[in-house]
Design a protein around this motif. Structure first.
Motif, PDB file in Angstrom:
ATOM      1  N   UNK A   1       0.843  -1.192   0.000  1.00 27.30           N
ATOM      2  CA  UNK A   1       0.000   0.000   0.000  1.00 27.30           C
ATOM      3  C   UNK A   1       0.881   1.245   0.000  1.00 27.30           C
ATOM      4  N   UNK A   2       1.975   1.196   0.753  1.00 28.12           N
ATOM      5  CA  UNK A   2       2.899   2.330   0.818  1.00 28.12           C
ATOM      6  C   UNK A   2       3.802   2.406  -0.403  1.00 28.12           C
ATOM      7  N   UNK A   3       4.397   1.282  -0.797  1.00 27.96           N
ATOM      8  CA  UNK A   3       5.366   1.326  -1.902  1.00 27.96           C
ATOM      9  C   UNK A   3       4.701   1.663  -3.235  1.00 27.96           C
ATOM     10  N   UNK A   4       3.471   1.181  -3.456  1.00 29.15           N
ATOM     11  CA  UNK A   4       2.793   1.533  -4.711  1.00 29.15           C
ATOM     12  C   UNK A   4       2.410   3.015  -4.724  1.00 29.15           C
ATOM     13  N   UNK A   5       2.281   3.617  -3.549  1.00 30.42           N
ATOM     14  CA  UNK A   5       2.047   5.057  -3.464  1.00 30.42           C
ATOM     15  C   UNK A   5       3.292   5.797  -3.943  1.00 30.42           C
ATOM     16  N   UNK A   6       4.459   5.386  -3.449  1.00 25.69           N
ATOM     17  CA  UNK A   6       5.706   6.003  -3.889  1.00 25.69           C
ATOM     18  C   UNK A   6       5.915   5.806  -5.388  1.00 25.69           C
ATOM     19  N   UNK A   7       5.477   4.670  -5.892  1.00 23.24           N
ATOM     20  CA  UNK A   7       5.666   4.336  -7.307  1.00 23.24           C
ATOM     21  C   UNK A   7       4.670   5.044  -8.233  1.00 23.24           C
ATOM     22  N   UNK A   8       3.626   5.641  -7.673  1.00 22.10           N
ATOM     23  CA  UNK A   8       2.490   6.118  -8.472  1.00 22.10           C
ATOM     24  C   UNK A   8       1.990   4.989  -9.364  1.00 22.10           C
ATOM     25  N   UNK A   9       1.884   3.814  -8.783  1.00 22.49           N
ATOM     26  CA  UNK A   9       1.528   2.605  -9.514  1.00 22.49           C
ATOM     27  C   UNK A   9       0.076   2.670  -9.995  1.00 22.49           C
ATOM     28  N   UNK A  10      -0.124   2.448 -11.291  1.00 26.52           N
ATOM     29  CA  UNK A  10      -1.455   2.588 -11.879  1.00 26.52           C
ATOM     30  C   UNK A  10      -2.446   1.533 -11.395  1.00 26.52           C
ATOM     31  N   UNK A  11      -1.945   0.459 -10.805  1.00 20.23           N
ATOM     32  CA  UNK A  11      -2.834  -0.617 -10.327  1.00 20.23           C
ATOM     33  C   UNK A  11      -3.145  -0.488  -8.842  1.00 20.23           C
ATOM     34  N   UNK A  12      -2.679   0.580  -8.227  1.00 14.07           N
ATOM     35  CA  UNK A  12      -2.795   0.711  -6.772  1.00 14.07           C
ATOM     36  C   UNK A  12      -4.249   0.753  -6.288  1.00 14.07           C
ATOM     37  N   UNK A  13      -5.081   1.538  -6.955  1.00 10.13           N
ATOM     38  CA  UNK A  13      -6.460   1.695  -6.495  1.00 10.13           C
ATOM     39  C   UNK A  13      -7.214   0.369  -6.505  1.00 10.13           C
TER      40      UNK A  13
END
Length: 337
Positions: free
Chosen positions: A254-266
């Motif tokens: 949840x935190x690392x995908x935030x840093x990544x601006x990961x498109x699959x995060x939501x």
């Protein structure tokens, strides 16, 4: 050629009905091992008297390898510890191994890695895998859910590996392996977030198989272990593992995908919430400050592996601010850094 996938794979309800055929296609004189609980009962219901293993240690693996001297294969029926001992003992004895998971708590069911005495060891991929979804559906819900968390965290790890390659920080990148790891996770997200659903259980098993195959193809755990696993390792080191492995990696993602601006995060977070996985540190009894300690400690757990944590290198008040953003205001939105 290195094997990346079991030669025989049987996944479905009632898959155990094919166990004997598959086992005896691998070897004529197998040694069966199981855990002391439910997996032993399953063996006995099949008329099998297994060697019981209750810990994932070098001593246990040596004992199984010694017991298999007159055998031509090893069949591990049980949870992660039993399968890890089965893989390690088969490696030491030079024998093929059949994996029969009774719970889907992680991607070790068919991966080229065995965790023994808390340390990861490279081993051969199982020669065959039999996963009876009826047995899996009766396993503790929390453990299967943790397996889903372990798979979902591949959304973070595959991104990390691809990014390291783009920045020239990883020369061993394999696009197919990264895609396999990510695809298994995204396929799970596309299913109903309910592990009582047969299609979801099947997607979980197949995704964990893909995760293991990705590691075998890559020759390392990089496709399935990035910044989120580093944070989980730090949780183990600093707080003795506040949750199950897959719970920890999912929370960290949840935190690392935030840093990544990961498109699959939501979509990942939405699925996690519905499944009951932790989505904020407090869910595992951690404060933001304690989670920040884990993030700060994380790079030292795998200093040879470049991830978003090394690229962004957050520290101090900035780190606390990013954590607060990720788990509150940024819970369903990324951030460009």
């Amino acid at each position: 050629m290195v094997r990346v996938w079991p030669d025989a794979v049987e996944v479905g309800y009632g898959a155990l009905r094919r166990l004997r055929d598959i086992v005896y296609s691998v070897g004529e004189s197998p040694l069966f091992i199981s855990g002391p609980g439910k997996s032993r009962e399953i063996c006995e219901s099949l008329g099998i008297r297994p060697l019981v293993v209750d810990e994932s240690t070098s001593k246990a693996a040596e004992g199984v390898a010694a017991a298999a001297l007159s055998c031509d294969s090893i069949v591990a029926i049980g949870g992660g510890k039993v399968i890890d001992v089965g893989k390690m003992s088969a490696e030491r004895a030079g024998l093929p191994m059949v994996s029969v998971p009774t719970v889907l708590s992680g991607d070790g069911i068919a991966s080229p890695i065995a965790v023994i005495d808390g340390t990861s060891h490279k081993v051969s991929v199982p020669r065959a895998l039999v996963c009876d979804l009826e047995i899996i559906s009766g396993a503790p819900k929390r453990h299967n859910t943790a397996g889903a968390g372990d798979l979902l965290s591949n959304i973070s790890s595959s991104w990390d590996w691809r990014r390291a390659h783009e920045l020239g920080r990883d020369k061993d990148f394999n696009g197919l392996a990264a895609a396999m790891s990510e695809t298994g996770a995204l396929a799970l997200v596309s299913e109903e977030p309910d592990l009582r659903c047969s299609d979801t259980l099947r997607a979980l098993c197949q995704g964990l198989l893909l995760s293991g195959a990705a590691m075998a193809l890559a020759g390392s755990s990089k496709p399935s272990s990035g910044s989120e696993h580093k944070i989980s390792h730090a949780m183990d080191r600093l707080f003795r593992g506040p949750g199950l492995h897959g719970e920890q990696t999912a929370l960290a993602a949840v935190f690392t995908t935030y840093l990544q601006s990961n498109s699959h995060r939501e979509s990942m977070i939405s699925f996690m919430r519905k499944l009951g996985l932790p989505t904020k540190p407090a869910d595992l009894g951690l404060s933001f400050a304690n989670f920040a300690r884990c993030v700060a400690e994380a790079p030292s757990t795998r200093p040879d592996r470049f991830t978003i944590l090394e690229e962004v290198a957050p520290a101090g008040e900035r780190l606390l601010g990013l954590i607060e953003e990720a788990f509150t205001h940024g819970s369903l939105a990324g951030q460009s850094l």
